[in-house]
Design a protein around this motif. Structure first.
Motif, PDB file in Angstrom:
ATOM      1  N   GLN A 196     -55.192 -26.764 -50.582  1.00  0.00           N
ATOM      2  CA  GLN A 196     -56.005 -27.156 -51.723  1.00  0.00           C
ATOM      3  C   GLN A 196     -57.079 -28.171 -51.338  1.00  0.00           C
ATOM      4  OE1 GLN A 196     -54.152 -28.310 -55.345  1.00  0.00           O
ATOM      5  NE2 GLN A 196     -52.811 -26.521 -55.442  1.00  0.00           N
ATOM      6  N   ALA A 197     -56.692 -29.168 -50.535  1.00  0.00           N
ATOM      7  CA  ALA A 197     -57.659 -30.211 -50.178  1.00  0.00           C
ATOM      8  C   ALA A 197     -58.838 -29.628 -49.418  1.00  0.00           C
ATOM      9  CB  ALA A 197     -56.974 -31.290 -49.343  1.00  0.00           C
ATOM     10  N   ALA A 198     -58.535 -28.716 -48.495  1.00  0.00           N
ATOM     11  CA  ALA A 198     -59.621 -28.120 -47.709  1.00  0.00           C
ATOM     12  C   ALA A 198     -60.541 -27.284 -48.583  1.00  0.00           C
ATOM     13  CB  ALA A 198     -59.048 -27.269 -46.584  1.00  0.00           C
ATOM     14  N   MET A 199     -59.958 -26.586 -49.565  1.00  0.00           N
ATOM     15  CA  MET A 199     -60.789 -25.754 -50.435  1.00  0.00           C
ATOM     16  C   MET A 199     -61.615 -26.609 -51.388  1.00  0.00           C
ATOM     17  SD  MET A 199     -58.487 -22.451 -51.417  1.00  0.00           S
ATOM     18  CE  MET A 199     -59.868 -21.691 -52.253  1.00  0.00           C
ATOM     19  N   GLN A 200     -61.049 -27.712 -51.836  1.00  0.00           N
ATOM     20  CA  GLN A 200     -61.748 -28.522 -52.814  1.00  0.00           C
ATOM     21  C   GLN A 200     -62.859 -29.349 -52.175  1.00  0.00           C
ATOM     22  OE1 GLN A 200     -58.510 -30.658 -54.551  1.00  0.00           O
ATOM     23  NE2 GLN A 200     -57.977 -29.027 -55.974  1.00  0.00           N
ATOM     24  N   LYS A 201     -62.604 -29.873 -50.983  1.00  0.00           N
ATOM     25  CA  LYS A 201     -63.636 -30.681 -50.338  1.00  0.00           C
ATOM     26  C   LYS A 201     -63.512 -30.560 -48.827  1.00  0.00           C
ATOM     27  CE  LYS A 201     -66.001 -35.124 -50.466  1.00  0.00           C
ATOM     28  NZ  LYS A 201     -65.991 -36.529 -50.922  1.00  0.00           N
ATOM     29  N   PRO A 202     -63.912 -29.443 -48.270  1.00  0.00           N
ATOM     30  CA  PRO A 202     -63.871 -29.318 -46.816  1.00  0.00           C
ATOM     31  C   PRO A 202     -64.929 -30.208 -46.174  1.00  0.00           C
ATOM     32  CG  PRO A 202     -65.031 -27.473 -47.778  1.00  0.00           C
ATOM     33  CD  PRO A 202     -64.485 -28.266 -48.919  1.00  0.00           C
ATOM     34  N   LYS A 203     -64.707 -30.580 -44.947  1.00  0.00           N
ATOM     35  CA  LYS A 203     -65.726 -31.333 -44.216  1.00  0.00           C
ATOM     36  C   LYS A 203     -66.835 -30.381 -43.804  1.00  0.00           C
ATOM     37  CE  LYS A 203     -62.945 -35.177 -42.511  1.00  0.00           C
ATOM     38  NZ  LYS A 203     -62.532 -35.968 -41.317  1.00  0.00           N
ATOM     39  N   LEU A 204     -68.059 -30.768 -44.121  1.00  0.00           N
ATOM     40  CA  LEU A 204     -69.214 -29.933 -43.825  1.00  0.00           C
ATOM     41  C   LEU A 204     -70.165 -30.692 -42.911  1.00  0.00           C
ATOM     42  CD1 LEU A 204     -69.923 -28.487 -47.393  1.00  0.00           C
ATOM     43  CD2 LEU A 204     -68.634 -27.426 -45.524  1.00  0.00           C
ATOM     44  N   HIS A 205     -70.456 -30.106 -41.774  1.00  0.00           N
ATOM     45  CA  HIS A 205     -71.296 -30.755 -40.776  1.00  0.00           C
ATOM     46  C   HIS A 205     -72.662 -30.072 -40.706  1.00  0.00           C
ATOM     47  CE1 HIS A 205     -67.095 -31.534 -39.052  1.00  0.00           C
ATOM     48  NE2 HIS A 205     -67.516 -32.674 -39.575  1.00  0.00           N
ATOM     49  N   PRO A 206     -73.707 -30.837 -40.433  1.00  0.00           N
ATOM     50  CA  PRO A 206     -75.058 -30.262 -40.416  1.00  0.00           C
ATOM     51  C   PRO A 206     -75.304 -29.431 -39.160  1.00  0.00           C
ATOM     52  CG  PRO A 206     -75.144 -32.581 -39.823  1.00  0.00           C
ATOM     53  CD  PRO A 206     -73.722 -32.300 -40.196  1.00  0.00           C
ATOM     54  N   ARG A 207     -75.918 -28.263 -39.362  1.00  0.00           N
ATOM     55  CA  ARG A 207     -76.264 -27.396 -38.241  1.00  0.00           C
ATOM     56  C   ARG A 207     -77.632 -26.780 -38.507  1.00  0.00           C
ATOM     57  NH1 ARG A 207     -72.992 -30.033 -36.429  1.00  0.00           N
ATOM     58  NH2 ARG A 207     -70.960 -29.483 -35.571  1.00  0.00           N
ATOM     59  N   GLN A 208     -78.630 -27.289 -37.813  1.00  0.00           N
ATOM     60  CA  GLN A 208     -79.970 -26.755 -37.976  1.00  0.00           C
ATOM     61  C   GLN A 208     -80.090 -25.392 -37.288  1.00  0.00           C
ATOM     62  OE1 GLN A 208     -84.552 -27.630 -36.630  1.00  0.00           O
ATOM     63  NE2 GLN A 208     -83.027 -29.190 -36.231  1.00  0.00           N
ATOM     64  N   THR A 209     -80.820 -24.487 -37.892  1.00  0.00           N
ATOM     65  CA  THR A 209     -81.039 -23.166 -37.298  1.00  0.00           C
ATOM     66  C   THR A 209     -81.846 -23.296 -36.012  1.00  0.00           C
ATOM     67  OG1 THR A 209     -81.091 -22.176 -39.500  1.00  0.00           O
ATOM     68  CG2 THR A 209     -81.962 -20.859 -37.687  1.00  0.00           C
ATOM     69  N   ILE A 261     -91.049 -26.519 -28.657  1.00  0.00           N
ATOM     70  CA  ILE A 261     -90.528 -27.537 -29.573  1.00  0.00           C
ATOM     71  C   ILE A 261     -91.564 -27.976 -30.613  1.00  0.00           C
ATOM     72  CG2 ILE A 261     -91.147 -29.500 -28.089  1.00  0.00           C
ATOM     73  CD1 ILE A 261     -88.544 -30.842 -28.969  1.00  0.00           C
ATOM     74  N   ALA A 262     -92.847 -27.832 -30.298  1.00  0.00           N
ATOM     75  CA  ALA A 262     -93.878 -28.283 -31.237  1.00  0.00           C
ATOM     76  C   ALA A 262     -93.782 -27.587 -32.585  1.00  0.00           C
ATOM     77  CB  ALA A 262     -95.270 -28.055 -30.638  1.00  0.00           C
ATOM     78  N   GLY A 263     -93.245 -26.345 -32.612  1.00  0.00           N
ATOM     79  CA  GLY A 263     -93.221 -25.585 -33.857  1.00  0.00           C
ATOM     80  C   GLY A 263     -91.869 -25.469 -34.497  1.00  0.00           C
ATOM     81  N   THR A 264     -90.924 -26.350 -34.179  1.00  0.00           N
ATOM     82  CA  THR A 264     -89.560 -26.189 -34.690  1.00  0.00           C
ATOM     83  C   THR A 264     -89.048 -27.397 -35.466  1.00  0.00           C
ATOM     84  OG1 THR A 264     -88.577 -26.953 -32.608  1.00  0.00           O
ATOM     85  CG2 THR A 264     -88.972 -24.592 -32.826  1.00  0.00           C
ATOM     86  N   ALA A 265     -89.936 -28.181 -36.068  1.00  0.00           N
ATOM     87  CA  ALA A 265     -89.483 -29.325 -36.874  1.00  0.00           C
ATOM     88  C   ALA A 265     -88.672 -28.825 -38.070  1.00  0.00           C
ATOM     89  CB  ALA A 265     -90.698 -30.108 -37.354  1.00  0.00           C
ATOM     90  N   PRO A 266     -87.697 -29.629 -38.555  1.00  0.00           N
ATOM     91  CA  PRO A 266     -87.287 -30.958 -38.111  1.00  0.00           C
ATOM     92  C   PRO A 266     -86.372 -30.895 -36.889  1.00  0.00           C
ATOM     93  CG  PRO A 266     -85.936 -30.287 -39.955  1.00  0.00           C
ATOM     94  CD  PRO A 266     -86.941 -29.184 -39.740  1.00  0.00           C
ATOM     95  N   TYR A 267     -86.022 -32.074 -36.348  1.00  0.00           N
ATOM     96  CA  TYR A 267     -85.334 -32.141 -35.068  1.00  0.00           C
ATOM     97  C   TYR A 267     -83.945 -32.774 -35.189  1.00  0.00           C
ATOM     98  CZ  TYR A 267     -90.056 -31.039 -33.645  1.00  0.00           C
ATOM     99  OH  TYR A 267     -91.280 -30.440 -33.527  1.00  0.00           O
ATOM    100  N   PHE A 268     -83.190 -32.677 -34.119  1.00  0.00           N
ATOM    101  CA  PHE A 268     -81.773 -33.002 -34.016  1.00  0.00           C
ATOM    102  C   PHE A 268     -80.956 -31.938 -34.761  1.00  0.00           C
ATOM    103  CE2 PHE A 268     -83.167 -37.660 -33.717  1.00  0.00           C
ATOM    104  CZ  PHE A 268     -83.168 -37.636 -32.331  1.00  0.00           C
ATOM    105  N   HIS A 269     -79.661 -31.927 -34.495  1.00  0.00           N
ATOM    106  CA  HIS A 269     -78.788 -30.947 -35.136  1.00  0.00           C
ATOM    107  C   HIS A 269     -78.772 -31.104 -36.651  1.00  0.00           C
ATOM    108  CE1 HIS A 269     -76.232 -34.498 -34.934  1.00  0.00           C
ATOM    109  NE2 HIS A 269     -75.481 -33.959 -35.868  1.00  0.00           N
ATOM    110  N   ASP A 270     -79.070 -32.319 -37.129  1.00  0.00           N
ATOM    111  CA  ASP A 270     -79.007 -32.574 -38.569  1.00  0.00           C
ATOM    112  C   ASP A 270     -80.378 -32.631 -39.221  1.00  0.00           C
ATOM    113  OD1 ASP A 270     -79.945 -34.938 -37.526  1.00  0.00           O
ATOM    114  OD2 ASP A 270     -78.479 -36.226 -38.550  1.00  0.00           O
TER     115      ASP A 270
END
Length: 816
Positions: free
Chosen positions: A621-634, A769-778
């Motif tokens: 239940q806990a995982a379904m109600q509020k799973p941890k979500l991490h940022p992943r940029q395409t 890299i010039a055309g892929t903003a924003p940067y970092f995984h998040d």
């Protein structure tokens, strides 16, 4: 609720009928590149028109908006821009056996506007000699008229509003050619199509590789030909090319105008005196004086500008973008052009409370006949709805007077919807949030092109992912929810890959003068379909075979395909990686419960994760109600996937095959099991995709030039181990990465995401890299300047660099 527009007509071409002398001058003058423009060399292969030629009445064009397909003003000919073969085709409008004219373009053509006596074409890049040789090796020979093949007339199935269509039939690989030649009647579909499973029911699984009915065809023995991105990318700039029709040759080049590389979108003013060209990768819009054949303004705009729509007064243009939610507005087209940004938040009725949606894939946009509304089909990332883990395809409508979205924001009390779809369980774990619309329309997935049909006040939309042409009501606040008809453009699909055997990945639409016939160019099967919109009768003309090796050609079709359950849950690779690039979006990755088992999944927003109900075991239940979500940029793919591995933000996948298998799992809803990763046919699909990624998915064109003094200084800083020390990890010889994961100081956790447990991130490639903003995984660094300024000692050491040194380093990074 209807949003009615008054019925005024588009300006007729009194304006279009510009003086013959002016057009003749435009067609004969040898244009020179604009100051600061590209290095494209203007040429002219047209004979000089006679000075005594008498002015002739001009017939108004069918449209002034560019597309990969256009009708001549008299409706007798169809012009097609085939960028994958770097060719133009001139066809009879009836798609008869009359030979097509094939014109080799100076580079990959993108869009066409056909005026009376002048055909304008954007060309994405004028390659250097070595780049041209490399591109020819990839795409194969220039098509010939003898290669065109007609398919007989067929009645397309039209799906009513209530249907979620999987029309079409499945053809075994050994029977493909017979079916295409009309020598074989295909079997009716027999439940092979995927559908969302009912709660508690096993999801459909791929049949094992030994199955006779679904086994993969053997590898075709056509090995991939990995290209060198550094060579293929070389460009002398983009082009706007003017052609004049010729009875013998089809089209004869008259002039060229150099613009920024990656010239794509095109729009022409009603008086035919000026054109607007978008350069996608360069992030520029060029305003061109057609009479003088020169650029009068080059404007920097947001990432990936694409479609162009010019208002009836000829003074204002709107531009759509593949990345981000805003449009660009250009004013003063007739005088001093200026660009501003116009906010257009996607799909207010589908936006979860307290959230903001992202948007992508706005390839096209179109005005209503009276100019009061502007329609923008695209993806609303994170939009709510049943099954909308990634969002939904929508049609956003801008009121051009107020420059606001016409749809009201969603409120808790109104409107509310219900659904009786059989595969939806009880709330709250399967049902959309209260007041939200039902599931997204799959036949609108990956919208690529649109036209307005005035006689019915509808929009025709081409779905690249579903191989469909769909007609929606244009007089509603939410046209995507009011589908009138859907035409499956293929009618038959490969039993192995579920990709279309004809009519694949439609990317352009043109309407006949009476608006009863639609022409559609289908990019992965290289067909033109001619559809009678009243009867559903259709015929196809196959222009050319795919020039890629057979395996990579299959990969091309799989890349755009949203139908294959094994690949993903309702979208194709091209949905997040248009043109192999990226959607600029930061996704949420977390362990979501799939029938009481946790699997890694992507979602657009936290609100897309449904909660638990009374039947959910306490331990999940806990995982379904509020799973941890991490940022992943395409991440960008084109030109970045030559290495064998590792891949993933944490270098968690040792090979590209492993990464794509992980992607098959990540890209689907939390209620769906993934495809069978042990099945030989699924591994074969990955093999085909890899062949395409490495030998057919071309990187963006970038100009060839010597580094400036500032850029040379930045290169020295980049390589100096005693200062910035960038090159130690971003190794130039291996795509500017050592492909190793290093523990890094944690970034501040962005709102809406959870803190990272694993802070070891793989060194990303800096190529393009010039055309892929924003940067970092998040996505927390919005610009390269921001990244370098705030980096400190987290990656290398930029803390000791002066402001001038930081600027030099950024300047060099933009050349990679």
């Amino acid at each position: 609720m209807k949003y009615r527009a008054s019925r005024t007509t588009l300006p007729q071409a009194g304006a279009i009928a510009i003086l013959s002398a002016a057009l003749a001058a435009a067609c004969s003058d040898k244009a020179t590149p604009p100051a600061g423009g590209s290095a494209a060399t203007p040429t002219s292969s047209a004979a000089e028109p006679s000075a005594s030629s008498a002015p002739q009445p001009k017939k108004p064009p069918r449209t002034l908006q560019g597309s990969a397909l256009a009708l001549s003003p008299d409706g007798a000919r169809v012009f097609v821009a085939d960028e994958d073969h770097e060719s133009l085709f001139v066809l009879p409008a009836g798609l008869t056996d009359e030979p097509a004219r094939v014109i080799a373009a100076p580079g990959p053509p993108a869009q066409i506007v056909a005026l009376d006596g002048l055909v304008l074409v954007t060309v994405r890049t004028l390659p250097t000699d070595d780049a041209r040789a490399a591109r020819e090796e990839i795409r194969g020979k220039t098509p010939t008229p003898e290669g065109a093949k007609s398919y007989g007339a067929t009645t397309l199935k039209s799906a009513p509003l209530e249907m979620r269509p999987w029309t079409g039939k499945f053809i075994h690989p050994k029977d493909r050619e017979k079916w295409l030649a009309g020598e074989l009647e295909a079997p009716e579909p027999s439940g092979s199509a995927p559908r969302p499973a009912k709660p508690g029911e096993p999801s459909p699984k791929a049949k094992p590789s030994g199955s006779a009915s679904a086994s993969a065809p053997p590898k075709q023995g056509t090995p991939s030909k990995p290209f060198d991105p550094n060579t293929v990318r070389k460009s002398q700039g983009g082009l706007l090319v003017g052609y004049r029709p010729d009875p013998e040759k089809g089209l004869v080049e008259a002039f060229r105008v150099g613009v920024a590389p990656d010239a794509w979108g095109l729009g022409v003013t009603p008086d035919a005196k000026r054109a607007v060209v978008t350069s996608a990768w360069s992030g520029e819009a060029s305003v061109i004086d057609l009479e003088a054949s020169k650029v009068v303004a080059s404007l920097k705009v947001d990432r990936e500008p694409r479609g162009v729509a010019i208002a009836a007064d000829g003074k204002t243009a709107f531009i759509s973008h593949l990345v981000g939610t805003a449009l660009t507005k250009i004013t003063g087209l007739d005088a001093a052009p200026e660009a501003t940004s116009v906010a257009l938040p996607p799909s207010p009725p589908r936006t979860p409370f307290g959230s903001e949606l992202g948007a992508s894939l706005a390839y096209s946009l179109v005005f209503s006949p009276d100019g009061k509304s502007l329609y923008v089909p695209r993806h609303a990332l994170g939009a709510e709805g049943i099954g909308a883990w990634w969002g939904a395809p929508v049609v956003d409508v801008l009121d051009t007077k107020t420059e606001k979205h016409i749809a009201p924001k969603h409120s808790p009390a109104y409107p509310k919807t219900r659904t009786n779809a059989e595969f939806i369980g009880d709330p709250p774990d399967w049902m959309a949030s209260e007041g939200q619309p039902p599931g997204p329309r799959p036949e609108l997935v990956q919208p690529r092109a649109t036209v307005y049909r005035k006689k019915t006040d509808t929009l025709l939309i081409a779905s690249e992912g579903w191989d469909a042409l769909t007609e929606v009501d244009a007089l509603t606040v939410d046209p995507a929810m009011f589908v009138r008809r859907t035409y499956d453009l293929s009618g038959a699909y490969d039993a192995f890959g579920h990709f279309a055997l004809r009519g694949g990945a439609p990317s352009a639409i043109a309407l006949s003068e009476d608006e009863d016939t639609a022409y559609v160019f289908c990019r992965t099967t290289f067909d033109v379909a001619r559809i009678d919109l009243a009867t559903g009768k259709a015929s196809w003309l196959h222009l050319a075979d795919d020039g890629l090796p057979v395996d990579a050609a299959y990969g091309r079709r799989l890349f755009t395909n949203a139908r294959s359950f094994e690949l993903s849950g309702g979208i194709g690779c091209a949905a997040c990686h248009p043109d192999g690039r990226d959607d600029g979006y930061v996704w949420r990755e977390g362990m979501l419960s799939v029938r009481f088992h946790d699997f890694p999944r992507f979602v657009g927003l936290r609100a897309n994760v449904k909660g638990a109900n009374e039947n959910t075991p306490p331990n999940v239940q806990a995982a379904m109600q509020k799973p941890k979500l991490h940022p992943r940029q395409t991440p960008m793919l084109a030109g970045r996937v030559r290495a064998s591995g590792p891949y993933g933000w944490h270098a968690e996948n040792q090979t590209l095959i492993e990464r794509l298998l992980a992607g098959f799992e990540l890209h689907r809803g939390a209620w769906e099991d993934g495809g069978d990763t042990t099945a030989g046919q699924n591994i074969a699909k990955i093999d085909y995709l890899i062949d395409y990624l490495q030998s057919g998915l071309l990187p963006p064109p970038t100009p060839v030039r010597e580094l400036s003094e500032v850029e040379k200084k930045g290169k020295a800083i980049f390589e100096n181990k005693n200062t910035a020390n960038c090159a130690s990890c971003h190794v130039p010889e291996s795509e500017f990465t050592d492909r190793t994961a290093y523990p890094l100081r944690a970034l501040s956790t962005r709102q809406g995401f959870d803190e990272e447990e694993n802070v070891a991130f793989k060194t990303p490639s800096l190529r393009f890299i010039a055309g892929t903003a924003p940067y970092f995984h998040d996505g927390s660094a919005t610009t390269l300047e921001d990244l370098v300024r705030k980096n400190g000692t987290r990656m290398g050491n930029t803390s000791s660099l002066s402001a001038d040194d930081q600027a030099a380093l950024v300047a060099y990074l933009k050349t990679l």
